[in-house]
Scaffold this motif. Structure first.
Motif, short mmCIF file in Angstrom:
data_model
loop_
_atom_site.label_atom_id
_atom_site.label_comp_id
_atom_site.label_asym_id
_atom_site.label_seq_id
_atom_site.Cartn_x
_atom_site.Cartn_y
_atom_site.Cartn_z
N MET A 20 83.65 -77.03 140.33
CA MET A 20 82.91 -78.10 139.65
C MET A 20 82.81 -79.30 140.59
SD MET A 20 83.87 -80.10 136.10
CE MET A 20 83.94 -78.58 135.15
N ALA A 21 81.58 -79.76 140.87
CA ALA A 21 81.36 -80.88 141.78
C ALA A 21 81.32 -82.19 141.01
CB ALA A 21 80.05 -80.68 142.55
N ASN A 22 81.97 -83.21 141.56
CA ASN A 22 82.02 -84.53 140.95
C ASN A 22 81.87 -85.59 142.03
OD1 ASN A 22 83.38 -83.91 138.04
ND2 ASN A 22 84.30 -82.62 139.61
N ASP A 23 81.53 -86.78 141.60
CA ASP A 23 81.62 -87.91 142.52
C ASP A 23 83.06 -88.44 142.53
OD1 ASP A 23 78.84 -88.32 143.45
OD2 ASP A 23 78.46 -88.57 141.31
N ILE A 24 83.65 -88.55 141.32
CA ILE A 24 85.00 -89.12 141.20
C ILE A 24 85.80 -88.29 140.21
CG2 ILE A 24 86.32 -91.14 140.45
CD1 ILE A 24 83.91 -92.86 141.31
N VAL A 25 87.02 -87.96 140.59
CA VAL A 25 87.98 -87.33 139.69
C VAL A 25 89.12 -88.31 139.47
CG1 VAL A 25 89.73 -85.54 139.45
CG2 VAL A 25 87.45 -84.93 140.23
N ILE A 26 89.41 -88.60 138.20
CA ILE A 26 90.50 -89.50 137.83
C ILE A 26 91.61 -88.67 137.22
CG2 ILE A 26 91.19 -91.49 136.45
CD1 ILE A 26 88.18 -92.26 136.34
N VAL A 27 92.80 -88.74 137.80
CA VAL A 27 93.94 -87.99 137.28
C VAL A 27 94.78 -88.93 136.41
CG1 VAL A 27 95.96 -86.59 137.85
CG2 VAL A 27 93.95 -86.57 139.36
N GLY A 28 94.79 -88.66 135.11
CA GLY A 28 95.51 -89.51 134.17
C GLY A 28 94.57 -90.21 133.21
N ALA A 29 94.67 -89.87 131.93
CA ALA A 29 93.82 -90.48 130.90
C ALA A 29 94.65 -91.37 129.99
CB ALA A 29 93.07 -89.43 130.10
N GLY A 30 95.56 -92.13 130.61
CA GLY A 30 96.23 -93.21 129.89
C GLY A 30 95.26 -94.38 129.78
N PRO A 31 95.72 -95.53 129.33
CA PRO A 31 94.80 -96.66 129.15
C PRO A 31 94.10 -97.10 130.42
CG PRO A 31 97.09 -97.36 128.88
CD PRO A 31 97.09 -95.88 128.89
N VAL A 32 94.79 -97.06 131.57
CA VAL A 32 94.15 -97.47 132.82
C VAL A 32 93.12 -96.45 133.27
CG1 VAL A 32 94.55 -97.87 135.29
CG2 VAL A 32 96.04 -98.94 133.60
N GLY A 33 93.47 -95.17 133.23
CA GLY A 33 92.50 -94.14 133.61
C GLY A 33 91.27 -94.16 132.74
N LEU A 34 91.46 -94.34 131.43
CA LEU A 34 90.33 -94.41 130.50
C LEU A 34 89.48 -95.64 130.78
CD1 LEU A 34 92.22 -93.35 127.26
CD2 LEU A 34 90.36 -92.06 128.33
N CYS A 35 90.11 -96.79 131.03
CA CYS A 35 89.36 -98.01 131.34
C CYS A 35 88.55 -97.83 132.63
CB CYS A 35 90.30 -99.20 131.49
SG CYS A 35 90.95 -99.83 129.92
N LEU A 36 89.13 -97.14 133.59
CA LEU A 36 88.42 -96.89 134.85
C LEU A 36 87.18 -96.03 134.62
CD1 LEU A 36 88.29 -97.10 137.94
CD2 LEU A 36 89.83 -95.13 138.05
N ALA A 37 87.33 -94.98 133.83
CA ALA A 37 86.19 -94.11 133.53
C ALA A 37 85.11 -94.90 132.79
CB ALA A 37 86.64 -92.92 132.70
N ARG A 38 85.51 -95.73 131.85
CA ARG A 38 84.55 -96.55 131.11
C ARG A 38 83.82 -97.51 132.03
NH1 ARG A 38 81.21 -97.21 126.69
NH2 ARG A 38 81.09 -99.42 126.12
N ALA A 39 84.55 -98.13 132.96
CA ALA A 39 83.95 -99.11 133.87
C ALA A 39 82.96 -98.46 134.82
CB ALA A 39 85.04 -99.82 134.66
N LEU A 40 83.18 -97.20 135.17
CA LEU A 40 82.31 -96.52 136.14
C LEU A 40 81.15 -95.78 135.47
CD1 LEU A 40 85.03 -95.01 138.51
CD2 LEU A 40 83.47 -96.91 139.02
N SER A 41 81.20 -95.65 134.15
CA SER A 41 80.15 -94.93 133.44
C SER A 41 78.85 -95.73 133.42
CB SER A 41 80.60 -94.65 132.00
OG SER A 41 79.60 -93.95 131.29
N GLY A 42 77.74 -95.00 133.46
CA GLY A 42 76.43 -95.63 133.40
C GLY A 42 75.86 -96.00 134.76
N LEU A 43 76.53 -95.62 135.83
CA LEU A 43 76.08 -95.98 137.18
C LEU A 43 75.38 -94.82 137.89
CD1 LEU A 43 79.30 -97.86 138.39
CD2 LEU A 43 77.21 -98.86 137.46
#
Length: 398
Positions: free
Chosen positions: A1-24
């Motif tokens: 599976m190809a991605n631009d970014i893989v975030i390891v950890g869906a705690g509050p910081v990981g989730l906030c990071l995914a939210r901040a990068l979404s829509g770009l």
């Protein structure tokens, strides 16, 4: 599976990071070893997070703040630091920072829930975030061209950038060969909510006793009884904390009431009790080849300054600015130049306070005669220094 970014950890910081990068226009995958129901519907874990004004503004930008019940957001208006049995304290008021409150106190599980709900909204609206729950990373690889993570299930995900957001004990950071300065204090934090007879006036306490450290985080009144309510944080040697946590509720309440020298009047346990090891962590570096660490994986703070999650949000904001700028300019988001700027900036923002916190904890948890004298002198001097008190207020507001 190809991605631009893989975030390891869906705690509050990981989730906030995914939210901040979404829509770009980036393809993002979040990997979390917990099952989906524990991510989407987290339970009370005893931890109350002191949020600075800056952190609240960033959470508002991410759409998290309005997802948290206003009644569950407790204002923090003052902070007091006590030494031993002394009734006098170093006091920091909101007026020193020019705000109506120094910050806000919100339960960790509510922040996690809001972050998940915000990411779920991104998944539905932008279709650019994939959440893989109940999956654990077994290996990480990176080179000049790309990076990849392999999961215990056998899946391999390639990406331009791997980001660790998987706790201060980050296995991902270790897999990248990044050592960390780790200080195990040999103590545990016991956290819970308690009701009490005397009002807290929305004032936080940090009470350095001898053989223990007490903290009081003011919460809004109990909804059902309107009783005064606070989060209590008690730091003790690990075996002593475990024994205390096993007492029946009545014995436990009486014990805590005595530890607070009955300054709050009658106290009563109002929640489940939780224990956490007291360990601070600071990695040798925050970045590697196509790799970055954020949140506690970057800086695992001692809780005495209440800056852990605030530093986590700061790491998200700083890294995202670099990634957004690179993406808009057609630069590889995993390029060394992008990551080194983030690493340098976050180190400058966190290293001084991390070292200062280590110094404070070393002095204020040491019961030797020289340390007792030093802590008394330091606290009295700080009480009469307006610039110092304003600097602390500025730090608390972010």
């Amino acid at each position: 599976m190809a991605n631009d970014i893989v975030i390891v950890g869906a705690g509050p910081v990981g989730l906030c990071l995914a939210r901040a990068l979404s829509g770009l226009g980036l393809r993002i995958t979040l990997i979390e070893q917990q099952p989906l129901n524990e991510i989407s519907d987290p339970k009370f874990d005893g931890r109350e997070i002191a949020l600075t004004q800056k952190s609240v503004r960033f959470m508002q930008q991410l759409g998290l703040w309005d997802l948290i019940d206003p009644d569950a957001r407790s204002p923090l208006r003052r902070a007091k630091v006590f030494n031993g049995a002394s009734l006098s304290a170093l006091e920091i008021g909101h007026e020193l920072a020019g705000h109506t409150e120094l910050g806000w106190l919100v339960s960790n599980y509510l922040i996690r829930k809001a972050a998940y709900d915000a990411v779920h909204r991104s998944i539905v609206e932008n279709h650019d975030v994939t959440l893989l729950a109940a999956e654990k990373v077994s290996s990480v690889k990176s080179d000049d061209v790309s990076a990849s993570v392999t999961l215990e299930s056998g899946k391999t995900l390639s990406a331009r950038l791997i980001i660790a957001a998987d706790s201060r004990f980050s296995a991902t950071r270790k897999m990248m060969g990044i050592p960390a300065d780790m200080r195990d204090f040999g103590k545990s934090m016991l956290v819970c909510r308690m009701t009490h007879e005397q009002p807290h006036q929305y004032t936080a306490w940090e009470w350095f006793g001898y053989g223990q450290t007490l903290a009081l985080l003011p919460m809004n009144p109990d909804r059902s009884t309107n009783a005064h309510q606070s989060s209590v944080v008690l730091t003790l040697p690990a075996c002593e904390a475990t024994g205390l946590a096993s007492l029946d509720p009545g014995e436990f309440s009486a014990n805590l009431e005595q530890r607070f020298a009955r300054r709050l009047g009658v106290m009563k346990l109002a929640s489940t009790r939780h224990l956490y090891p007291l360990v601070s962590v600071y990695p040798e570096r925050f970045v590697g080849k196509r790799f970055a660490a954020v949140g506690d994986a970057a800086v695992g703070m001692h809780p005495v300054t209440a800056h852990g999650f605030n530093f986590g949000l700061a790491s998200v904001e700083t890294l995202c600015k670099g990634i957004v700028a690179a993406h808009r300019n057609g630069v590889d988001v995993g390029a060394e130049s992008v990551l080194s700027r983030y690493g340098d900036s976050h180190r400058r923002a966190t290293r001084p306070l991390y070292l200062a916190t280590r110094l404070v904890t070393d002095i204020y948890t040491n019961s030797s005669v020289p340390a007792k004298l030093a802590r008394n002198i330091m606290l009295r001097a700080a009480s009469f220094s307006m610039p110092f008190r304003k600097a602390i207020a500025a730090s608390l507001t972010g």
